[in-house]
Motif scaffolding. Structure first.
Motif, PDB file in Angstrom:
ATOM      1  N   ILE A 138     -10.190  -1.284  -4.378  1.00  0.00           N
ATOM      2  CA  ILE A 138      -9.832  -2.377  -5.274  1.00  0.00           C
ATOM      3  C   ILE A 138      -9.009  -3.394  -4.486  1.00  0.00           C
ATOM      4  O   ILE A 138      -8.172  -3.021  -3.648  1.00  0.00           O
ATOM      5  CB  ILE A 138      -9.038  -1.838  -6.478  1.00  0.00           C
ATOM      6  N   SER A 139      -9.252  -4.674  -4.753  1.00  0.00           N
ATOM      7  CA  SER A 139      -8.537  -5.724  -4.049  1.00  0.00           C
ATOM      8  C   SER A 139      -7.031  -5.528  -4.177  1.00  0.00           C
ATOM      9  O   SER A 139      -6.501  -5.330  -5.279  1.00  0.00           O
ATOM     10  CB  SER A 139      -8.933  -7.083  -4.638  1.00  0.00           C
ATOM     11  N   GLY A 140      -6.333  -5.556  -3.037  1.00  0.00           N
ATOM     12  CA  GLY A 140      -4.887  -5.366  -3.033  1.00  0.00           C
ATOM     13  C   GLY A 140      -4.458  -3.926  -2.767  1.00  0.00           C
ATOM     14  O   GLY A 140      -3.290  -3.673  -2.472  1.00  0.00           O
ATOM     15  N   HIS A 141      -5.384  -2.980  -2.889  1.00  0.00           N
ATOM     16  CA  HIS A 141      -5.058  -1.584  -2.606  1.00  0.00           C
ATOM     17  C   HIS A 141      -5.183  -1.325  -1.113  1.00  0.00           C
ATOM     18  O   HIS A 141      -6.160  -1.719  -0.487  1.00  0.00           O
ATOM     19  CB  HIS A 141      -5.987  -0.646  -3.378  1.00  0.00           C
ATOM     20  N   LYS A 142      -4.207  -0.612  -0.553  1.00  0.00           N
ATOM     21  CA  LYS A 142      -4.201  -0.350   0.877  1.00  0.00           C
ATOM     22  C   LYS A 142      -4.498   1.106   1.214  1.00  0.00           C
ATOM     23  O   LYS A 142      -4.650   1.456   2.375  1.00  0.00           O
ATOM     24  CB  LYS A 142      -2.849  -0.735   1.481  1.00  0.00           C
ATOM     25  N   SER A 143      -4.543   1.952   0.205  1.00  0.00           N
ATOM     26  CA  SER A 143      -4.757   3.380   0.426  1.00  0.00           C
ATOM     27  C   SER A 143      -6.148   3.771  -0.048  1.00  0.00           C
ATOM     28  O   SER A 143      -6.577   3.391  -1.138  1.00  0.00           O
ATOM     29  CB  SER A 143      -3.703   4.183  -0.330  1.00  0.00           C
ATOM     30  N   VAL A 144      -6.846   4.544   0.786  1.00  0.00           N
ATOM     31  CA  VAL A 144      -8.163   5.072   0.438  1.00  0.00           C
ATOM     32  C   VAL A 144      -8.175   6.572   0.692  1.00  0.00           C
ATOM     33  O   VAL A 144      -7.717   7.036   1.746  1.00  0.00           O
ATOM     34  CB  VAL A 144      -9.274   4.399   1.274  1.00  0.00           C
TER      35      VAL A 144
ATOM     36  N   CYS B 295     -14.712   8.289  -3.433  1.00  0.00           N
ATOM     37  CA  CYS B 295     -13.657   7.530  -2.770  1.00  0.00           C
ATOM     38  C   CYS B 295     -12.691   7.063  -3.853  1.00  0.00           C
ATOM     39  O   CYS B 295     -13.109   6.706  -4.958  1.00  0.00           O
ATOM     40  CB  CYS B 295     -14.278   6.343  -2.045  1.00  0.00           C
ATOM     41  N   ALA B 296     -11.395   7.080  -3.531  1.00  0.00           N
ATOM     42  CA  ALA B 296     -10.378   6.616  -4.470  1.00  0.00           C
ATOM     43  C   ALA B 296      -9.446   5.652  -3.763  1.00  0.00           C
ATOM     44  O   ALA B 296      -9.181   5.787  -2.567  1.00  0.00           O
ATOM     45  CB  ALA B 296      -9.576   7.793  -5.021  1.00  0.00           C
ATOM     46  N   SER B 297      -8.952   4.663  -4.501  1.00  0.00           N
ATOM     47  CA  SER B 297      -7.953   3.773  -3.926  1.00  0.00           C
ATOM     48  C   SER B 297      -6.748   3.689  -4.858  1.00  0.00           C
ATOM     49  O   SER B 297      -6.843   4.002  -6.053  1.00  0.00           O
ATOM     50  CB  SER B 297      -8.525   2.374  -3.665  1.00  0.00           C
ATOM     51  N   SER B 298      -5.624   3.303  -4.291  1.00  0.00           N
ATOM     52  CA  SER B 298      -4.411   3.164  -5.100  1.00  0.00           C
ATOM     53  C   SER B 298      -3.605   1.991  -4.569  1.00  0.00           C
ATOM     54  O   SER B 298      -3.932   1.376  -3.564  1.00  0.00           O
ATOM     55  CB  SER B 298      -3.582   4.445  -5.092  1.00  0.00           C
ATOM     56  N   SER B 299      -2.502   1.727  -5.246  1.00  0.00           N
ATOM     57  CA  SER B 299      -1.695   0.522  -5.054  1.00  0.00           C
ATOM     58  C   SER B 299      -1.148   0.438  -3.634  1.00  0.00           C
ATOM     59  O   SER B 299      -1.249   1.395  -2.875  1.00  0.00           O
ATOM     60  CB  SER B 299      -0.542   0.525  -6.046  1.00  0.00           C
ATOM     61  N   PRO B 300      -0.545  -0.684  -3.302  1.00  0.00           N
ATOM     62  CA  PRO B 300      -0.080  -0.897  -1.935  1.00  0.00           C
ATOM     63  C   PRO B 300       0.855   0.164  -1.389  1.00  0.00           C
ATOM     64  O   PRO B 300       0.924   0.347  -0.184  1.00  0.00           O
ATOM     65  CB  PRO B 300       0.654  -2.240  -2.036  1.00  0.00           C
ATOM     66  N   LEU B 301       1.577   0.888  -2.250  1.00  0.00           N
ATOM     67  CA  LEU B 301       2.527   1.857  -1.732  1.00  0.00           C
ATOM     68  C   LEU B 301       1.847   3.061  -1.104  1.00  0.00           C
ATOM     69  O   LEU B 301       2.285   3.545  -0.064  1.00  0.00           O
ATOM     70  CB  LEU B 301       3.466   2.326  -2.850  1.00  0.00           C
ATOM     71  N   GLY B 302       0.817   3.557  -1.765  1.00  0.00           N
ATOM     72  CA  GLY B 302       0.057   4.674  -1.216  1.00  0.00           C
ATOM     73  C   GLY B 302       0.866   5.917  -0.954  1.00  0.00           C
ATOM     74  O   GLY B 302       0.586   6.659  -0.005  1.00  0.00           O
ATOM     75  N   ILE B 303       1.890   6.179  -1.764  1.00  0.00           N
ATOM     76  CA  ILE B 303       2.758   7.329  -1.475  1.00  0.00           C
ATOM     77  C   ILE B 303       2.575   8.463  -2.462  1.00  0.00           C
ATOM     78  O   ILE B 303       3.335   9.415  -2.473  1.00  0.00           O
ATOM     79  CB  ILE B 303       4.244   6.898  -1.459  1.00  0.00           C
ATOM     80  N   GLY B 304       1.589   8.362  -3.315  1.00  0.00           N
ATOM     81  CA  GLY B 304       1.293   9.489  -4.180  1.00  0.00           C
ATOM     82  C   GLY B 304       1.879   9.416  -5.561  1.00  0.00           C
ATOM     83  O   GLY B 304       1.737  10.345  -6.337  1.00  0.00           O
ATOM     84  N   THR B 305       2.536   8.314  -5.882  1.00  0.00           N
ATOM     85  CA  THR B 305       3.166   8.226  -7.201  1.00  0.00           C
ATOM     86  C   THR B 305       2.506   7.186  -8.078  1.00  0.00           C
ATOM     87  O   THR B 305       3.109   6.691  -9.021  1.00  0.00           O
ATOM     88  CB  THR B 305       4.661   7.899  -7.055  1.00  0.00           C
ATOM     89  N   ASP B 306       1.288   6.828  -7.759  1.00  0.00           N
ATOM     90  CA  ASP B 306       0.578   5.821  -8.536  1.00  0.00           C
ATOM     91  C   ASP B 306      -0.810   6.290  -8.927  1.00  0.00           C
ATOM     92  O   ASP B 306      -1.364   7.217  -8.335  1.00  0.00           O
ATOM     93  CB  ASP B 306       0.451   4.516  -7.748  1.00  0.00           C
ATOM     94  N   THR B 307      -1.370   5.598  -9.910  1.00  0.00           N
ATOM     95  CA  THR B 307      -2.712   5.927 -10.377  1.00  0.00           C
ATOM     96  C   THR B 307      -3.730   5.747  -9.254  1.00  0.00           C
ATOM     97  O   THR B 307      -3.694   4.745  -8.533  1.00  0.00           O
ATOM     98  CB  THR B 307      -3.090   5.018 -11.550  1.00  0.00           C
TER      99      THR B 307
END
Lengths: 115, 112
Positions: A26-32, A91-103
């Protein structure tokens, strides 16, 4: 906004071949993250990448590898395919933090069949 | 690693009935998500709920982190609710890593 996209949707390979699966977050997500789902089971974690660096690795053999590109898209590579590699690859993506505490948001998957 | 158990494994209900799905986990968590997997394999986000209670239309979820379980409630079931429901957790010991461990799922079948 587009969700997580994956290509191809379906793939048929023979034993011993190599395969490359692709994912755009997703646009803006840095974690895959990549998951393998064998029929009748829940998805199993393969890799996570954040800012092009590997953050986590599941219990999979070295035949599985991945990388993340500067635009945050990712590739999963599997060498020397075995019949047991037949599965749905998610494949899954999450918010810019990518630390495991987000959807985490999942793509539609690539269904790989190994003959 | 963390263990995730879901119950019941299978559930068959008449349209309009209510249901409760349970997820037990063996360690403290920093992430807990409920998903609905449709027949084409797409995992659809239902809730991000590492603790507390949330509601979204006919669906609601409660996670009691101190007792290591989460419940998903579906009210007034519709045939479109059929599919497999997964609970997935990220243990707090994985802080900085996004690995989710999935349960084995609950297969829900709604009969018209």
């Amino acid at each position: 906004d587009a969700g997580v996209t994956q290509s191809p949707t379906h793939l048929i390979k023979t034993r011993g071949q190599h395969v490359t699966l692709r994912c755009s977050p997703i646009s803006g997500h840095k974690s895959v993250s990549w998951y393998q789902q064998v029929l009748g089971q829940g998805p199993q974690f393969i890799f996570q990448y954040y800012e092009k660096e590997e953050r986590g690795r599941g219990n999979f053999p070295d035949r599985f590898s991945a990388r993340q590109f500067p635009n945050y898209s990712s590739e999963l590579n599997v060498n020397a395919l075995l019949l047991g590699d037949s599965a749905l690859y998610l494949c899954a993506s999450s918010s810019p933090l990518g630390i495991g505490t987000d959807t985490q948001y999942f793509g539609p998957g690539t269904r790989l069949t190994v003959l | 690693g963390i263990q995730v158990e879901q119950s019941p494994p299978d559930l068959i209900l008449q349209e309009g009935a209510n249901s409760t799905l349970r997820c037990n986990f063996s360690d403290s968590v920093n992430n807990l998500q409920w998903f609905h997997q449709n027949p084409w394999g797409q995992l659809i986000n239902l809730f991000y709920i590492p603790s507390g209670t949330k509601q979204n239309g006919r669906l609601s979820a409660t996670t009691v982190a101190t007792e290591r379980y989460s419940l998903l409630y579906i009210s007034s079931s519709q045939t479109t609710d059929s599919g497999v429901y997964f609970c997935a957790v990220g243990p707090s010991s994985n802080f900085g890593n996004e690995k989710l461990t999935f349960g084995t799922g609950t297969r829900l079948t709604i009969i018209p």
